[in-house]
Design an enzyme around this catalytic site. Sequence first.
Site, PDB file in Angstrom:
ATOM      1  N   HIS A   1     -33.822  21.352 -33.896  1.00 62.92           N
ATOM      2  CA  HIS A   1     -34.667  20.260 -33.420  1.00 62.92           C
ATOM      3  C   HIS A   1     -34.606  20.124 -31.903  1.00 62.92           C
ATOM      4  O   HIS A   1     -34.729  19.020 -31.353  1.00 62.92           O
ATOM      5  CB  HIS A   1     -34.282  18.929 -34.083  1.00 62.92           C
ATOM      6  CG  HIS A   1     -34.443  18.925 -35.570  1.00 62.92           C
ATOM      7  ND1 HIS A   1     -35.658  18.687 -36.197  1.00 62.92           N
ATOM      8  CD2 HIS A   1     -33.550  19.174 -36.558  1.00 62.92           C
ATOM      9  CE1 HIS A   1     -35.497  18.769 -37.504  1.00 62.92           C
ATOM     10  NE2 HIS A   1     -34.224  19.067 -37.756  1.00 62.92           N
TER      11      HIS A   1
ATOM     12  N   SER B   1     -43.261  31.600  -7.224  1.00 60.88           N
ATOM     13  CA  SER B   1     -44.164  30.511  -6.874  1.00 60.88           C
ATOM     14  C   SER B   1     -44.423  30.573  -5.382  1.00 60.88           C
ATOM     15  O   SER B   1     -43.486  30.772  -4.589  1.00 60.88           O
ATOM     16  CB  SER B   1     -43.547  29.155  -7.253  1.00 60.88           C
ATOM     17  OG  SER B   1     -44.300  28.093  -6.704  1.00 60.88           O
TER      18      SER B   1
END
Length: 443
Positions: A150, A273
């Site tokens: 989860h 980036s």
Amino acid sequence: MIDSRIFGHLWSTPESHSIFDEDARVRRWVDVLIALAQSQAEIGLIPTKAAEEIAELAQCDLPIESIAEATRTTGHSTLGLIQVLQGLLSPVAAPFVYYGATVQDITDTSQVLELAATGALLWRDLRIIEDRLLGLAVTHRTTPMAGRTHGQLGSPIPLGFKMASWADQIGRDLSRLDDGRERWLTGQFGGAVGTLGFFGGEGLPLRQAFCRRLGLAEPAISWLSARDRFSDFASAAAIAASTLARIANEVYGLQRREIGELGERPAARTVGSITMPHKRNPENSEQIVTLAQLARAQSALLTDALVHEHERDGRAWKLEWSVFPTLCHSVLTAASLTKALLDGLEVDPRAMARNLALVPASEHLLSLMSERLGKHVAQQTLQQAYRRAAENRLSLAEALEGVATSDELQAIANVDLGSGPEMVDRVVAAARMRRQSEPEDWR
């Protein structure tokens, strides 16, 4: 994007282009027509000299622009090609090119050959990926890391356990390709409505010779409107791409800077980036996930093409002309990028140990305390202790003081990998045994 000179390398490979570029596709159609003429000469339906001349088309430079113009003029999918080929042949041979055939005899059989070429590359790449994963699983058989459920930290697992699970799934992808090969690699020759009525009593011997020459199985019945073979292959290919996406998605998540357990090594000149120089964007892993999404969507479209009307239905059949090549480009590119991803995969055991230390061994401790308290009481006791530790900024040992025995408290620091390493061994042994008898080449 597939044909983009700027971005095409992210959506296709040189090998996928060698199968599906227009020159390759037209050349494959001509090869099928040559096989047809040779088969017809073999059983005496056309003159041998005509078949020999038609076979020489294999050496010709095909005028793609002329074929395109003739196709637009005639409004027919293959008549333009036929007219151009007839113009390249003598009056003796020209009447016998495409003799008694229909469009689907050529395009379906060509598409089966494209399936064969794609399947061969995918088989090769999946075996390479599986081999690399098996090696990584052995290397990291006992490298501890936090398992996660989860999206949250859970009990310890070996990194090799995760990698062996990936390899085990790749093995099933290979099994699907192996199981489907005989079903999929089947020739098509049916004539106008599938009955080979043009050829009378010679229809079935001709079909047998035609399929034999192309190295394809002969069908029991023509399959002009039965499209399950392509959909079946597309499903297996999309599942394989989704296996690769499962791997890539995990690498994508675990290379986040705050986790840092895995990473993909960038090339020396790769820029992460242009505005944030510290970043290393997960270019390969995110592209693999995207390609698998496309493959699943394309597989679903090919399932739509299963619904045909009568003996031929261009509404569904021609859908394959666009969707099938795109599916194959997507799957082959995902496989190529996954090989590169695994070649440059970085593993940081220190980050794994740091993250694992954030959650003391609850499952192992639960097992020990269950022997004394019973499972349900032990689970409740531990859950309360974890909550108390979080709320009061205590260690688990402090939160359990007076509740747990000294042996149980000592077990908090243990990293118990359960049967994980032994499961790694089983996956590796089974895969290597299977690979000993498995052919290197798919076809």
